[in-house]
Design an enzyme around this catalytic site. Structure first.
Site, PDB file in Angstrom:
ATOM      1  N   ASP A  67       0.827  -1.225   0.000  1.00 51.43           N
ATOM      2  CA  ASP A  67       0.000   0.000   0.000  1.00 51.43           C
ATOM      3  C   ASP A  67       0.857   1.268   0.000  1.00 51.43           C
ATOM      4  O   ASP A  67       0.316   2.375  -0.037  1.00 51.43           O
ATOM      5  CB  ASP A  67      -1.006   0.006   1.172  1.00 51.43           C
ATOM      6  CG  ASP A  67      -0.361  -0.087   2.541  1.00 51.43           C
ATOM      7  OD1 ASP A  67       0.604  -0.862   2.712  1.00 51.43           O
ATOM      8  OD2 ASP A  67      -0.832   0.622   3.459  1.00 51.43           O
ATOM      9  N   HIS A  68       2.184   1.099  -0.002  1.00 54.60           N
ATOM     10  CA  HIS A  68       3.079   2.264  -0.060  1.00 54.60           C
ATOM     11  C   HIS A  68       3.963   2.278  -1.308  1.00 54.60           C
ATOM     12  O   HIS A  68       4.626   3.293  -1.576  1.00 54.60           O
ATOM     13  CB  HIS A  68       3.942   2.322   1.206  1.00 54.60           C
ATOM     14  CG  HIS A  68       3.122   2.490   2.447  1.00 54.60           C
ATOM     15  ND1 HIS A  68       3.014   3.677   3.123  1.00 54.60           N
ATOM     16  CD2 HIS A  68       2.304   1.608   3.101  1.00 54.60           C
ATOM     17  CE1 HIS A  68       2.189   3.524   4.156  1.00 54.60           C
ATOM     18  NE2 HIS A  68       1.742   2.282   4.154  1.00 54.60           N
ATOM     19  N   ASP A 211       4.252   3.941   8.560  1.00 51.56           N
ATOM     20  CA  ASP A 211       3.428   3.170   9.497  1.00 51.56           C
ATOM     21  C   ASP A 211       4.257   2.890  10.751  1.00 51.56           C
ATOM     22  O   ASP A 211       5.407   2.459  10.666  1.00 51.56           O
ATOM     23  CB  ASP A 211       3.026   1.835   8.869  1.00 51.56           C
ATOM     24  CG  ASP A 211       2.102   2.014   7.669  1.00 51.56           C
ATOM     25  OD1 ASP A 211       1.825   3.170   7.311  1.00 51.56           O
ATOM     26  OD2 ASP A 211       1.672   0.994   7.107  1.00 51.56           O
ATOM     27  N   HIS A 269      -3.436   7.689   6.743  1.00 48.78           N
ATOM     28  CA  HIS A 269      -3.440   6.227   6.865  1.00 48.78           C
ATOM     29  C   HIS A 269      -4.611   5.804   7.755  1.00 48.78           C
ATOM     30  O   HIS A 269      -4.450   5.172   8.792  1.00 48.78           O
ATOM     31  CB  HIS A 269      -2.089   5.750   7.434  1.00 48.78           C
ATOM     32  CG  HIS A 269      -1.732   4.345   7.052  1.00 48.78           C
ATOM     33  ND1 HIS A 269      -2.114   3.257   7.799  1.00 48.78           N
ATOM     34  CD2 HIS A 269      -1.028   3.825   6.001  1.00 48.78           C
ATOM     35  CE1 HIS A 269      -1.643   2.146   7.247  1.00 48.78           C
ATOM     36  NE2 HIS A 269      -0.986   2.468   6.142  1.00 48.78           N
TER      37      HIS A 269
HETATM   38 ZN   LIG Z   1       0.354   1.047   5.256  1.00 48.56          ZN
HETATM   39 ZN   LIG Z   2       2.814  -1.029   6.553  1.00 50.88          ZN
END
Ligand SMILES: [Zn+2]
Ligand SMILES: [Zn+2]
Length: 312
Positions: A67-68, A211, A269
């Site tokens: 997701d990054h 994160d 996020h």
């Molecule tokens: Zn993430």
């Molecule tokens: Zn992550």
């Protein structure tokens, strides 16, 4: 500088939020944009903005979760199609180079611009006459970096009326005075730079974290920054899940901001479990803190001038 969120979701895209990506617009400062993370479909999000891929000069990747990073190969290819011919530098954890190179070779993606991929360690990862970027490891389930961007002190403003009054002719002598040098005029008079310039201005300080659980390095990166961008995947009531999965609650984010003495907090996020109607409840959980807190949505843009942050 302006901050534009392209994706503010966690883990996977939802109808409300795409996966992580943010643009730090430095068009006035250096004629380019810097990107932080590039989740899947980031280039689709860019299509809905005025951002030009060829103007993206640097991409900072916090960690290698999909997701990054899953938006990177497509964006790199499009940057080439769209006429980008200037160097692009990507910074990220160990593994980013192999992954990208294999992906680009396998898909026979030929870039028409030089691409530099730097696998970083903690410390200062970039410095020029304008900016310093420092990275520190956070506490996630895989190696994950947070970044601190410091703009160096800005050259003092030239006070043109004062220069005129002292008889400084327009042209190179004014430039020398602005750059801090004293000059001798054609009539023999000496004019000191300090006589015709204002106070030097402090640049901005920005912390962009990946994160993470609540951790000390977040506080160090955010120390007295103008803006802290911190994840808030979970909330009060789901703290246990946050710890287990290496994430933070919105209250953790606010605590980091408070401890660091940062001026403004933007939380990103955001888990898809929170529907648009839940966002007000999230804000209530951090209503006691005495600094501005924003929960970012996709395409939210912020402007920061002298430490004052506004949603634009
Ligand atoms: Zn993430
Ligand atoms: Zn992550």
């Amino acid at each position: 500088m302006q901050i534009l969120f392209l994706g503010t979701g966690a883990g996977m895209p939802s109808k409300q939020r795409n996966t992580s990506s943010m643009i730090l617009k430095l068009l006035e400062e250096r004629g380019s944009n810097w990107m932080f993370d590039c989740g899947e479909a980031t280039q689709h999000q860019i299509l809905r903005t005025t951002v030009k891929p060829r103007k993206i000069e640097k991409i900072f990747i916090t960690h290698l979760h999909g997701d990054h990073i899953y938006g990177l190969p497509g964006l790199l290819g499009s940057r080439s199609f769209l006429g980008g011919d200037e160097l692009l530098t990507i910074y990220g954890p160990k593994g980013i180079k192999d992954w990208l190179e294999v992906t680009l070779i396998t898909s026979q993606t030929h870039l028409k611009y030089p691409l530099k991929i730097i696998e970083i360690e903690e410390g200062i990862i970039f410095e020029d006459e304008q900016f310093i970027v420092e990275a520190r490891l956070l506490e996630h389930v895989v190696p994950c970096f947070g970044y601190r961007v410091t703009q160096k002190q800005l050259a003092p403003e030239l006070l043109i009326e004062k220069a005129d009054a002292l008889g400084v002719p327009r042209g190179p002598l004014l430039r020398l005075l602005k750059s801090g040098q004293d000059v001798e005029l054609p009539n023999g008079n000496v004019v000191r730079s300090s006589e015709v310039t204002g106070e030097p201005k402090e640049g901005f300080k920005l912390a962009v974290l990946g994160d993470t659980r609540y951790c000390e390095n977040s506080i160090l990166l955010a120390k007295e920054s103008d803006v802290l961008i911190h994840e808030g995947t979970f909330d009060t009531g789901t703290e246990e899940l946050a710890r287990e999965y290496g994430h933070s609650t919105i209250v953790d984010a606010a605590n980091v901001c408070e401890k660091a003495g940062a001026k403004n907090l933007i939380v990103n996020h955001i888990s898809a479990r929170f529907m648009p109607e839940d966002i007000k409840n999230l804000a209530v959980q951090v209503s006691e803190y005495n600094f501005p807190i924003y929960i970012a949505d996709d395409f939210n843009e912020f402007s920061c001038i002298n430490g004052k942050l506004d949603r634009i």
